[in-house]
Motif scaffolding. Structure first.
Motif, mmCIF file in Angstrom:
data_model
loop_
_atom_site.group_PDB
_atom_site.id
_atom_site.type_symbol
_atom_site.label_atom_id
_atom_site.label_comp_id
_atom_site.label_asym_id
_atom_site.label_seq_id
_atom_site.Cartn_x
_atom_site.Cartn_y
_atom_site.Cartn_z
ATOM 1 N N ASP A 282 -5.263 -0.594 -11.781
ATOM 2 C CA ASP A 282 -6.465 0.095 -12.261
ATOM 3 C C ASP A 282 -6.295 1.607 -12.185
ATOM 4 O O ASP A 282 -6.716 2.334 -13.083
ATOM 5 C CB ASP A 282 -7.693 -0.324 -11.435
ATOM 6 C CG ASP A 282 -8.159 -1.728 -11.798
ATOM 7 O OD1 ASP A 282 -7.700 -2.267 -12.824
ATOM 8 O OD2 ASP A 282 -8.975 -2.290 -11.040
ATOM 9 N N GLU A 283 -5.676 2.072 -11.095
ATOM 10 C CA GLU A 283 -5.487 3.522 -10.949
ATOM 11 C C GLU A 283 -4.539 4.054 -12.020
ATOM 12 O O GLU A 283 -4.772 5.110 -12.603
ATOM 13 C CB GLU A 283 -4.934 3.852 -9.554
ATOM 14 C CG GLU A 283 -6.001 3.749 -8.475
ATOM 15 C CD GLU A 283 -5.760 4.749 -7.355
ATOM 16 O OE1 GLU A 283 -5.606 5.952 -7.651
ATOM 17 O OE2 GLU A 283 -5.739 4.315 -6.185
ATOM 18 N N ARG B 105 -5.634 -3.097 -7.754
ATOM 19 C CA ARG B 105 -6.149 -1.734 -7.512
ATOM 20 C C ARG B 105 -5.152 -0.685 -7.979
ATOM 21 O O ARG B 105 -5.520 0.310 -8.613
ATOM 22 C CB ARG B 105 -6.463 -1.541 -6.027
ATOM 23 C CG ARG B 105 -7.870 -1.987 -5.654
ATOM 24 C CD ARG B 105 -8.228 -1.594 -4.224
ATOM 25 N NE ARG B 105 -7.529 -2.423 -3.256
ATOM 26 C CZ ARG B 105 -7.903 -3.662 -2.937
ATOM 27 N NH1 ARG B 105 -8.949 -4.204 -3.502
ATOM 28 N NH2 ARG B 105 -7.214 -4.354 -2.054
ATOM 29 N N GLY C 26 -4.751 -8.685 -5.197
ATOM 30 C CA GLY C 26 -5.858 -7.733 -5.205
ATOM 31 C C GLY C 26 -5.389 -6.303 -4.977
ATOM 32 O O GLY C 26 -5.851 -5.368 -5.636
ATOM 33 N N GLU C 27 -4.438 -6.141 -4.044
ATOM 34 C CA GLU C 27 -3.861 -4.806 -3.791
ATOM 35 C C GLU C 27 -3.207 -4.271 -5.062
ATOM 36 O O GLU C 27 -3.344 -3.105 -5.419
ATOM 37 C CB GLU C 27 -2.773 -4.891 -2.701
ATOM 38 C CG GLU C 27 -3.282 -5.170 -1.301
ATOM 39 C CD GLU C 27 -3.986 -3.969 -0.710
ATOM 40 O OE1 GLU C 27 -3.666 -2.822 -1.091
ATOM 41 O OE2 GLU C 27 -4.892 -4.166 0.121
ATOM 42 N N ARG D 102 0.830 -1.220 0.000
ATOM 43 C CA ARG D 102 0.000 0.000 0.000
ATOM 44 C C ARG D 102 0.852 1.252 0.000
ATOM 45 O O ARG D 102 0.605 2.189 -0.749
ATOM 46 C CB ARG D 102 -0.916 0.009 1.232
ATOM 47 C CG ARG D 102 -2.050 -0.949 1.053
ATOM 48 C CD ARG D 102 -3.227 -0.623 1.953
ATOM 49 N NE ARG D 102 -4.217 -1.678 1.757
ATOM 50 C CZ ARG D 102 -4.884 -2.271 2.730
ATOM 51 N NH1 ARG D 102 -4.714 -1.892 3.977
ATOM 52 N NH2 ARG D 102 -5.747 -3.224 2.457
#
Lengths: 212, 212
Positions: B133-134, B130, B126-127, B67
């Motif tokens: 996608d950004e 994301r 999954g992280e 993250r």
């Protein structure tokens, strides 16, 4: 009687192919960890002990899936891009079309190669790295050929960098195409060919983009 | 005395940052499974129980790394591509340069995001999805802007496909650049910009490649 029983038994190579077919489908659907040997055996129409006997552990079975599907993908792309007489752009187009067609027609295979295998760490990541190196080498060969014909300023390092970029773009686009309803293999291949060739074509002629 | 002890204690936020710094380095070097909480604690200069107390399990620590590093990468690219007055190609160039510079200057971070995390399955995949996608959304925004300015025949689906292709190309090329001695961030960014823009630029003008 003995003869009748033997006649009904399928050759080992056929049984193994059925098992790997079933495994590719299960691994694609559920991922490596969640896929069960029970479901694979059932789908293949054999007993679970026979799967272990013929193909070994779940890890060995997954490795067998990756190797077989990687070989099929490479074979399809190489066959598509054959034709020594064709100019490099036509060969690249044929190779891209073969690649996207393979991914579209074998979505389970592409799912295993692109996602299921690479998200499972070693030893599967190593198998994938070998597949990728072969594809990148193949693409670098085509770009290098184009560069020599065009007699521009594209260096060997440029060729390798462009092959890496093109392979990454193709990989990303194939996954997107398979996930996006209505996108055909031909459309995805044409998008990438336009993106790549108009760009590569300009590079070959030493026409570079530069900041104003 | 109580006062002296308190003065020597670092604020929790500083300690946590040191622990995550150490974890990113260990995960990049050894991979998720082989990295040890002992080594991470030692590198951060704290006790292992303090790592567990502040950041939880190894899985939670790895998630915290992904993250934080994903946020840093996105922030660097967004800051690089700022400048509302600039034409889309200049903004794309600035964004690509920021991306490759980030990957080159933070090789451990890029290793964790591009390889270590994506080869470990869920929940880390999954992280990463994301983050991807950004980035794809951001790139699609720039390409869409260019398409509107050029007033060509590039559709919304083309824009998404091109963004996927460009993101895949950038990802692939950044890993190659970090592994290849002597390739600078600027060189990698320039290669991709030339590949992408000369191609994209032609697309925007409705100049498409087509088979002969």
């Amino acid at each position: 009687m003995e003869h009748a029983v033997k006649a009904r038994r399928l050759p080992r190579v056929v049984r193994e192919r059925q098992m790997v077919d079933a495994a590719v489908r299960c691994f694609a659907r559920h991922g490596y960890r969640a896929a069960s040997m029970d479901e694979i055996a059932e789908l293949a129409g054999v007993s679970k002990p026979l799967v272990y006997l013929y193909l070994g552990s779940k890890e060995e079975l997954f490795t067998a899936c990756i190797r077989r599907e990687a070989g099929a993908l490479l074979g399809a792309v190489a066959a598509g891009a054959e034709g020594a007489g064709l100019p490099p752009d036509e060969r690249l187009w044929a190779g891209l079309l073969a690649f996207f067609t393979y991914a579209a027609e074998h979505p389970d295979s592409w799912m295993v190669l692109s996602l299921r295998a690479r998200t499972q760490g070693e030893p599967f990541a190593g198998e994938l790295a070998r597949l990728r190196d072969e594809i990148v080498g193949f693409v670098a060969g085509l770009i290098g050929e184009a560069a020599r014909e065009a007699d521009g300023v594209v260096t060997g390092r440029d060729v390798n960098a462009l092959a890496q970029a093109l392979a990454g773009a193709a990989e990303s686009l194939a996954t997107w195409a398979n996930e996006t309803p209505g996108v055909t293999a031909k459309e995805a291949a044409a998008t990438l060919m336009n993106f790549a060739w108009a760009g590569l074509g300009n590079l070959m002629k030493s026409e570079r983009w530069s900041p104003r």
